[in-house]
Design an enzyme around this catalytic site. Structure first.
Site, PDB file in Angstrom:
ATOM      1  N   LYS A  14       0.829  -1.215   0.000  1.00  0.00           N
ATOM      2  CA  LYS A  14       0.000   0.000   0.000  1.00  0.00           C
ATOM      3  C   LYS A  14       0.863   1.266   0.000  1.00  0.00           C
ATOM      4  O   LYS A  14       0.617   2.197  -0.751  1.00  0.00           O
ATOM      5  CB  LYS A  14      -0.923   0.029   1.250  1.00  0.00           C
ATOM      6  CG  LYS A  14      -1.854  -1.160   1.358  1.00  0.00           C
ATOM      7  CD  LYS A  14      -2.755  -1.074   2.583  1.00  0.00           C
ATOM      8  CE  LYS A  14      -2.061  -1.234   3.906  1.00  0.00           C
ATOM      9  NZ  LYS A  14      -1.460  -2.557   4.172  1.00  0.00           N
ATOM     10  N   ARG A  88     -10.342   0.332   8.473  1.00  0.00           N
ATOM     11  CA  ARG A  88      -9.836  -1.014   8.731  1.00  0.00           C
ATOM     12  C   ARG A  88     -10.876  -1.895   9.394  1.00  0.00           C
ATOM     13  O   ARG A  88     -10.606  -3.082   9.638  1.00  0.00           O
ATOM     14  CB  ARG A  88      -8.638  -0.941   9.688  1.00  0.00           C
ATOM     15  CG  ARG A  88      -7.336  -0.749   9.002  1.00  0.00           C
ATOM     16  CD  ARG A  88      -6.231  -0.724  10.041  1.00  0.00           C
ATOM     17  NE  ARG A  88      -5.117  -1.527   9.628  1.00  0.00           N
ATOM     18  CZ  ARG A  88      -4.010  -1.013   9.081  1.00  0.00           C
ATOM     19  NH1 ARG A  88      -3.884   0.260   8.879  1.00  0.00           N
ATOM     20  NH2 ARG A  88      -3.026  -1.806   8.738  1.00  0.00           N
ATOM     21  N   ARG A 127      11.483  -5.707   5.009  1.00  0.00           N
ATOM     22  CA  ARG A 127      11.335  -4.259   4.805  1.00  0.00           C
ATOM     23  C   ARG A 127      12.353  -3.474   5.635  1.00  0.00           C
ATOM     24  O   ARG A 127      12.606  -3.789   6.789  1.00  0.00           O
ATOM     25  CB  ARG A 127       9.926  -3.825   5.199  1.00  0.00           C
ATOM     26  CG  ARG A 127       9.781  -2.298   5.184  1.00  0.00           C
ATOM     27  CD  ARG A 127       8.379  -1.806   5.321  1.00  0.00           C
ATOM     28  NE  ARG A 127       7.586  -2.592   6.223  1.00  0.00           N
ATOM     29  CZ  ARG A 127       6.259  -2.610   6.204  1.00  0.00           C
ATOM     30  NH1 ARG A 127       5.597  -1.883   5.327  1.00  0.00           N
ATOM     31  NH2 ARG A 127       5.596  -3.352   7.060  1.00  0.00           N
ATOM     32  N   ARG A 162      11.039  -1.812  10.982  1.00  0.00           N
ATOM     33  CA  ARG A 162       9.925  -1.382  11.822  1.00  0.00           C
ATOM     34  C   ARG A 162       9.745  -2.357  12.987  1.00  0.00           C
ATOM     35  O   ARG A 162       9.936  -3.557  12.815  1.00  0.00           O
ATOM     36  CB  ARG A 162       8.642  -1.350  10.976  1.00  0.00           C
ATOM     37  CG  ARG A 162       8.165   0.068  10.706  1.00  0.00           C
ATOM     38  CD  ARG A 162       7.092   0.135   9.682  1.00  0.00           C
ATOM     39  NE  ARG A 162       5.904  -0.658   9.987  1.00  0.00           N
ATOM     40  CZ  ARG A 162       4.826  -0.703   9.210  1.00  0.00           C
ATOM     41  NH1 ARG A 162       4.791   0.009   8.088  1.00  0.00           N
ATOM     42  NH2 ARG A 162       3.788  -1.430   9.523  1.00  0.00           N
ATOM     43  N   ARG A 173      -0.743  -9.272  13.025  1.00  0.00           N
ATOM     44  CA  ARG A 173      -1.313  -8.251  12.131  1.00  0.00           C
ATOM     45  C   ARG A 173      -2.144  -8.925  11.041  1.00  0.00           C
ATOM     46  O   ARG A 173      -3.220  -8.454  10.671  1.00  0.00           O
ATOM     47  CB  ARG A 173      -0.197  -7.415  11.488  1.00  0.00           C
ATOM     48  CG  ARG A 173       0.426  -6.423  12.455  1.00  0.00           C
ATOM     49  CD  ARG A 173       1.816  -5.994  12.027  1.00  0.00           C
ATOM     50  NE  ARG A 173       1.864  -5.359  10.722  1.00  0.00           N
ATOM     51  CZ  ARG A 173       2.959  -5.264   9.968  1.00  0.00           C
ATOM     52  NH1 ARG A 173       4.106  -5.774  10.386  1.00  0.00           N
ATOM     53  NH2 ARG A 173       2.911  -4.666   8.808  1.00  0.00           N
TER      54      ARG A 173
HETATM   55  P1  AP5 Z   1       4.760  -1.529   1.774  1.00  0.00           P
HETATM   56  O1  AP5 Z   1       4.435  -0.708   0.578  1.00  0.00           O
HETATM   57  O2  AP5 Z   1       5.506  -0.899   2.889  1.00  0.00           O
HETATM   58  O3  AP5 Z   1       3.439  -2.287   2.305  1.00  0.00           O
HETATM   59  P2  AP5 Z   1       2.173  -1.771   3.112  1.00  0.00           P
HETATM   60  O4  AP5 Z   1       0.978  -2.436   2.518  1.00  0.00           O
HETATM   61  O5  AP5 Z   1       2.192  -0.290   3.233  1.00  0.00           O
HETATM   62  O6  AP5 Z   1       2.486  -2.475   4.488  1.00  0.00           O
HETATM   63  P3  AP5 Z   1       2.314  -1.989   5.984  1.00  0.00           P
HETATM   64  O7  AP5 Z   1       3.058  -2.973   6.817  1.00  0.00           O
HETATM   65  O8  AP5 Z   1       2.692  -0.542   6.115  1.00  0.00           O
HETATM   66  O9  AP5 Z   1       0.789  -2.164   6.191  1.00  0.00           O
HETATM   67  P4  AP5 Z   1       0.071  -2.379   7.516  1.00  0.00           P
HETATM   68  O10 AP5 Z   1      -1.337  -2.272   7.108  1.00  0.00           O
HETATM   69  O11 AP5 Z   1       0.437  -3.600   8.264  1.00  0.00           O
HETATM   70  O12 AP5 Z   1       0.694  -1.232   8.442  1.00  0.00           O
HETATM   71  P5  AP5 Z   1       0.280   0.255   8.740  1.00  0.00           P
HETATM   72  O13 AP5 Z   1       1.492   1.058   8.838  1.00  0.00           O
HETATM   73  O14 AP5 Z   1      -0.808   0.688   7.852  1.00  0.00           O
HETATM   74  O15 AP5 Z   1       5.570  -2.793   1.236  1.00  0.00           O
HETATM   75  C1  AP5 Z   1       6.022  -3.814   2.131  1.00  0.00           C
HETATM   76  C2  AP5 Z   1       7.400  -4.297   1.701  1.00  0.00           C
HETATM   77  O16 AP5 Z   1       7.298  -4.954   0.427  1.00  0.00           O
HETATM   78  C3  AP5 Z   1       8.440  -3.180   1.503  1.00  0.00           C
HETATM   79  O17 AP5 Z   1       9.690  -3.659   1.927  1.00  0.00           O
HETATM   80  C4  AP5 Z   1       8.429  -2.925  -0.013  1.00  0.00           C
HETATM   81  O18 AP5 Z   1       9.690  -2.441  -0.445  1.00  0.00           O
HETATM   82  C5  AP5 Z   1       8.127  -4.326  -0.557  1.00  0.00           C
HETATM   83  N1  AP5 Z   1       7.371  -4.345  -1.815  1.00  0.00           N
HETATM   84  C6  AP5 Z   1       6.352  -3.513  -2.170  1.00  0.00           C
HETATM   85  N2  AP5 Z   1       5.852  -3.841  -3.389  1.00  0.00           N
HETATM   86  C7  AP5 Z   1       6.581  -4.924  -3.799  1.00  0.00           C
HETATM   87  C8  AP5 Z   1       6.541  -5.746  -4.985  1.00  0.00           C
HETATM   88  N3  AP5 Z   1       5.676  -5.527  -5.986  1.00  0.00           N
HETATM   89  N4  AP5 Z   1       7.438  -6.767  -5.082  1.00  0.00           N
HETATM   90  C9  AP5 Z   1       8.323  -7.012  -4.060  1.00  0.00           C
HETATM   91  N5  AP5 Z   1       8.406  -6.271  -2.938  1.00  0.00           N
HETATM   92  C10 AP5 Z   1       7.535  -5.239  -2.804  1.00  0.00           C
HETATM   93  O19 AP5 Z   1      -0.342   0.089  10.201  1.00  0.00           O
HETATM   94  C11 AP5 Z   1       0.501  -0.267  11.270  1.00  0.00           C
HETATM   95  C12 AP5 Z   1      -0.289  -0.395  12.564  1.00  0.00           C
HETATM   96  O20 AP5 Z   1      -0.925   0.851  12.879  1.00  0.00           O
HETATM   97  C13 AP5 Z   1      -1.450  -1.409  12.569  1.00  0.00           C
HETATM   98  O21 AP5 Z   1      -0.984  -2.710  12.833  1.00  0.00           O
HETATM   99  C14 AP5 Z   1      -2.295  -0.852  13.720  1.00  0.00           C
HETATM  100  O22 AP5 Z   1      -1.711  -1.156  14.956  1.00  0.00           O
HETATM  101  C15 AP5 Z   1      -2.192   0.644  13.516  1.00  0.00           C
HETATM  102  N6  AP5 Z   1      -3.259   1.205  12.645  1.00  0.00           N
HETATM  103  C16 AP5 Z   1      -3.082   1.747  11.405  1.00  0.00           C
HETATM  104  N7  AP5 Z   1      -4.255   2.166  10.894  1.00  0.00           N
HETATM  105  C17 AP5 Z   1      -5.204   1.901  11.849  1.00  0.00           C
HETATM  106  C18 AP5 Z   1      -6.605   2.096  11.904  1.00  0.00           C
HETATM  107  N8  AP5 Z   1      -7.285   2.625  10.859  1.00  0.00           N
HETATM  108  N9  AP5 Z   1      -7.254   1.683  13.019  1.00  0.00           N
HETATM  109  C19 AP5 Z   1      -6.604   1.143  14.061  1.00  0.00           C
HETATM  110  N10 AP5 Z   1      -5.258   0.929  14.063  1.00  0.00           N
HETATM  111  C20 AP5 Z   1      -4.570   1.298  12.967  1.00  0.00           C
HETATM  112 MG    MG Z   2       2.420   1.023   4.862  1.00  0.00          MG
END
Ligand code: AP5
Ligand code: MG
Length: 216
Positions: A14, A88, A127, A162, A173
């Site tokens: 994402k 979410r 990552r 991270r 997660r």
């Molecule tokens: P990346 O683009 O970083 O993936 P992402 O989908 O953004 O992954 P996240 O881990 O950030 O998502 P998440 O939903 O778990 O965490 P968030 O920060 O939102 O890519 C991942 C890796 O793959 C990278 O190394 C990249 O280089 C690689 N990659 C990308 N594309 C590729 C490809 N095509 N081929 C190969 N490699 C590739 O949330 C974190 C925490 O915050 C949650 O767990 C929760 O505790 C809290 N939180 C966030 N939002 C809420 C909410 N709305 N309500 C309650 N709690 C919340």
């Molecule tokens: Mg992200």
């Protein structure tokens, strides 16, 4: 340009897709994960509470996230935006539906990134994120590796892992995603807003398909 909501499991890409759309198409980006990581740095009761939940891979309560999200959305509502990590849960989706109605937003598409779960653990544990400019890399995948180990190609900053990218927290997660977030797929399908993009392929192919959904 259509507004975009991304729904996908943890580490599906994402943030990577969002960075491209911000840099190349002028989108604004709201990542609730980034917002909460900033809150988690605060030396306050709220900061410690949020940091503890994130380390365990649990969601942060709506009493904290809803006002933070609304504040960010209101700042950028007149520009094209991407929501990454919000909504979410069904409760958050209902909240967003009401908020969109209140501020007059209807032109949006929800993209579900479809990805094999077997790829996700490596995407998470491999990552690395720049401490200074937040650029994201992956030590396991060609095209995503930094040129020099632990050094950002773009700004020379240090790369770190991270805190929630351990195998154990990733598994939590992913389970929370399956139970709390996956029901949103049917929710947005029923509204006629949902499109699916295969995210098992190269970044170029994924971006082509995302752009096609935005232009449809
Ligand atoms: P990346 O683009 O970083 O993936 P992402 O989908 O953004 O992954 P996240 O881990 O950030 O998502 P998440 O939903 O778990 O965490 P968030 O920060 O939102 O890519 C991942 C890796 O793959 C990278 O190394 C990249 O280089 C690689 N990659 C990308 N594309 C590729 C490809 N095509 N081929 C190969 N490699 C590739 O949330 C974190 C925490 O915050 C949650 O767990 C929760 O505790 C809290 N939180 C966030 N939002 C809420 C909410 N709305 N309500 C309650 N709690 C919340
Ligand atoms: Mg992200």
């Amino acid at each position: 340009m259509k507004n975009l909501i991304l729904i996908a499991p943890p580490a599906a890409g994402k943030g990577t897709i969002s960075s491209y759309l911000v840099e190349n198409m002028g989108y604004q980006h709201i990542s609730t994960g980034d917002i909460l990581r900033n809150v988690a740095k605060e030396d306050s009761e709220r900061g410690h509470f949020v940091s503890g939940l994130m380390k365990e891979g649990k969601f942060i309560g709506d009493d904290i996230i809803l006002p933070l999200f609304k504040e960010e959305l209101l700042k950028i509502k007149n520009q094209s935006f991407i929501l990454d990590g919000f909504p979410r849960t069904i409760v958050q989706a209902d909240y967003l539906t009401d908020l969109f109605q209140e501020i007059g937003i209807d032109d949006y598409v929800v993209i579900q990134l479809e990805i094999d779960s077997s790829l996700l653990l490596k995407r998470a544990t491999g990552r690395r994120v720049c401490t200074s400019c937040k650029a994201t890399y992956n030590v396991y995948f060609d095209g995503f590796k930094p040129k020099v180990e632990n050094v950002c190609d773009q700004c020379g900053g240090d790369l770190i892992q991270r805190e929630d990218d351990t195998e154990e927290t990733f598994k939590n997660r992913y389970e929370v995603y399956r139970s709390e977030t996956e029901p949103l797929i049917a929710y947005y399908e029923a509204k006629g807003k949902l499109k699916k993009v295969n995210a098992n392929v190269t970044e170029e192919e994924i971006l082509e398909n995302v752009k096609r959904c935005l232009n449809d």
